[in-house]
Design a protein around this motif. Sequence first.
Motif, PDB file in Angstrom:
ATOM      1  N   SER A  18       0.832  -1.198   0.000  1.00 48.65           N
ATOM      2  CA  SER A  18       0.000   0.000   0.000  1.00 48.65           C
ATOM      3  C   SER A  18       0.867   1.249   0.000  1.00 48.65           C
ATOM      4  CB  SER A  18      -0.921   0.001   1.221  1.00 48.65           C
ATOM      5  OG  SER A  18      -0.162  -0.077   2.404  1.00 48.65           O
ATOM      6  N   TRP A  19       0.216   2.376  -0.237  1.00 52.11           N
ATOM      7  CA  TRP A  19       0.913   3.660  -0.298  1.00 52.11           C
ATOM      8  C   TRP A  19      -0.038   4.736   0.200  1.00 52.11           C
ATOM      9  CZ3 TRP A  19       0.921   7.220  -4.989  1.00 52.11           C
ATOM     10  CH2 TRP A  19       1.771   8.313  -4.787  1.00 52.11           C
ATOM     11  N   ASN A  20       0.444   5.627   1.050  1.00 53.16           N
ATOM     12  CA  ASN A  20      -0.433   6.642   1.627  1.00 53.16           C
ATOM     13  C   ASN A  20      -0.553   7.895   0.770  1.00 53.16           C
ATOM     14  OD1 ASN A  20       1.966   8.052   2.039  1.00 53.16           O
ATOM     15  ND2 ASN A  20       2.107   7.504   4.205  1.00 53.16           N
ATOM     16  N   CYS A  21       0.084   7.909  -0.405  1.00 54.57           N
ATOM     17  CA  CYS A  21       0.031   9.046  -1.346  1.00 54.57           C
ATOM     18  C   CYS A  21       0.699  10.297  -0.787  1.00 54.57           C
ATOM     19  CB  CYS A  21      -1.406   9.356  -1.775  1.00 54.57           C
ATOM     20  SG  CYS A  21      -2.201   8.007  -2.672  1.00 54.57           S
ATOM     21  N   GLY A  22       1.513  10.132   0.244  1.00 54.77           N
ATOM     22  CA  GLY A  22       2.293  11.265   0.741  1.00 54.77           C
ATOM     23  C   GLY A  22       1.938  11.741   2.122  1.00 54.77           C
ATOM     24  N   THR A  27      -6.527  13.451   5.673  1.00 60.80           N
ATOM     25  CA  THR A  27      -5.939  14.737   5.283  1.00 60.80           C
ATOM     26  C   THR A  27      -6.964  15.554   4.516  1.00 60.80           C
ATOM     27  OG1 THR A  27      -4.159  15.815   4.034  1.00 60.80           O
ATOM     28  CG2 THR A  27      -5.034  13.769   3.149  1.00 60.80           C
ATOM     29  N   ALA A  28      -6.800  16.863   4.578  1.00 60.28           N
ATOM     30  CA  ALA A  28      -7.646  17.763   3.794  1.00 60.28           C
ATOM     31  C   ALA A  28      -6.882  18.335   2.608  1.00 60.28           C
ATOM     32  CB  ALA A  28      -8.162  18.906   4.686  1.00 60.28           C
ATOM     33  N   ALA A  29      -5.626  17.911   2.416  1.00 58.34           N
ATOM     34  CA  ALA A  29      -4.826  18.423   1.302  1.00 58.34           C
ATOM     35  C   ALA A  29      -5.466  18.010  -0.015  1.00 58.34           C
ATOM     36  CB  ALA A  29      -3.404  17.888   1.395  1.00 58.34           C
ATOM     37  N   PRO A  30      -5.904  18.963  -0.843  1.00 58.87           N
ATOM     38  CA  PRO A  30      -6.665  18.618  -2.041  1.00 58.87           C
ATOM     39  C   PRO A  30      -5.919  17.713  -3.000  1.00 58.87           C
ATOM     40  CG  PRO A  30      -6.461  21.025  -1.806  1.00 58.87           C
ATOM     41  CD  PRO A  30      -5.721  20.413  -0.684  1.00 58.87           C
ATOM     42  N   GLU A  31      -4.606  17.919  -3.164  1.00 62.57           N
ATOM     43  CA  GLU A  31      -3.863  17.105  -4.122  1.00 62.57           C
ATOM     44  C   GLU A  31      -3.747  15.656  -3.649  1.00 62.57           C
ATOM     45  OE1 GLU A  31      -0.885  18.927  -1.275  1.00 62.57           O
ATOM     46  OE2 GLU A  31      -2.705  19.551  -2.353  1.00 62.57           O
ATOM     47  N   ILE A  32      -3.675  15.441  -2.324  1.00 62.05           N
ATOM     48  CA  ILE A  32      -3.606  14.081  -1.783  1.00 62.05           C
ATOM     49  C   ILE A  32      -4.962  13.391  -1.908  1.00 62.05           C
ATOM     50  CG2 ILE A  32      -3.120  12.666   0.236  1.00 62.05           C
ATOM     51  CD1 ILE A  32      -0.665  14.021  -0.885  1.00 62.05           C
ATOM     52  N   VAL A  33      -6.008  14.112  -1.564  1.00 63.72           N
ATOM     53  CA  VAL A  33      -7.367  13.556  -1.670  1.00 63.72           C
ATOM     54  C   VAL A  33      -7.677  13.195  -3.115  1.00 63.72           C
ATOM     55  CG1 VAL A  33      -9.825  14.070  -1.416  1.00 63.72           C
ATOM     56  CG2 VAL A  33      -8.211  14.780   0.368  1.00 63.72           C
ATOM     57  N   GLU A  34      -7.332  14.075  -4.053  1.00 64.70           N
ATOM     58  CA  GLU A  34      -7.595  13.818  -5.466  1.00 64.70           C
ATOM     59  C   GLU A  34      -6.838  12.581  -5.955  1.00 64.70           C
ATOM     60  OE1 GLU A  34      -7.112  16.064  -9.820  1.00 64.70           O
ATOM     61  OE2 GLU A  34      -6.672  17.125  -7.949  1.00 64.70           O
ATOM     62  N   LEU A  35      -5.567  12.462  -5.546  1.00 65.47           N
ATOM     63  CA  LEU A  35      -4.783  11.306  -5.962  1.00 65.47           C
ATOM     64  C   LEU A  35      -5.345  10.017  -5.375  1.00 65.47           C
ATOM     65  CD1 LEU A  35      -2.395   9.966  -7.343  1.00 65.47           C
ATOM     66  CD2 LEU A  35      -0.960  10.637  -5.396  1.00 65.47           C
TER      67      LEU A  35
END
Length: 240
Positions: A18-22, A27-35
């Motif tokens: 697995s990978w947490n995408c950063g 998280t509320a970080a839009p780029e992380i949520v989108e990914l």
Amino acid sequence: HNEANGEENRDGNDNNLSWNCGVEGPTAAPEIVELREKQKRNFLATLLLSQGVPMLVAGDEFGRTQHGNNNAYCQDNETSWVNWDLDERGRALLDWTRKLIRIRAEHPVLHRRKFFQGQWIHGTAADDVEWYRCDGMQMTDAEWETLWVRCLGVLWNGQAMDEWNEDGAHLRDDIILLLLNAHHEMVPFKLPGAGGGPRWQVMLDTNTLQIVAERSAAGEEIFELQPRSLVLLRRPKEAL
């Protein structure tokens, strides 16, 4: 993250690919949520466009989470329950899953009853399945052993099906092309087929929840395959 199980986080399988995408956890970080949302679409599409019987755990279709607990046998609470009160992202992913199931049901080449026979990569002529590099050429045996490859395409020839339906009619389907890019950068993919032949029509793209009407590309055209994405295209059988 099985601390709540009371076994000092020693239970459950440690081999989680697995990978947490950063960011670890919510998280509320839009780029992380989108990914993360795109990765959900990628995994659902990879499963439902594979041959064989797709199997979903209840809630996968709308993004159910156990918040990192991979052995929630003793959690009779929100960790293990299925919450059907979906938020906006959950409803969008459920619609995406329905779309995938519909595409799979409508195309017999995506749920064949027999194994593929072509497999040019193993030294025989390919009629029903072909594997492609991003330069538009078919993959070789050696390239299957190349560890750094992050992008490939697979073509399922619905015109070469050796199957019949319950009424005895010979099954025919579109030619389906699946492109996968696991790289973190855009990859230009040269589409197979002659430039003057039927155009490839985009059926779905994990970069977006929407289907762009009449989006298509010609054979030999360079298709910009976006980072960490999957694209499904078809050449309709009536155009062949």
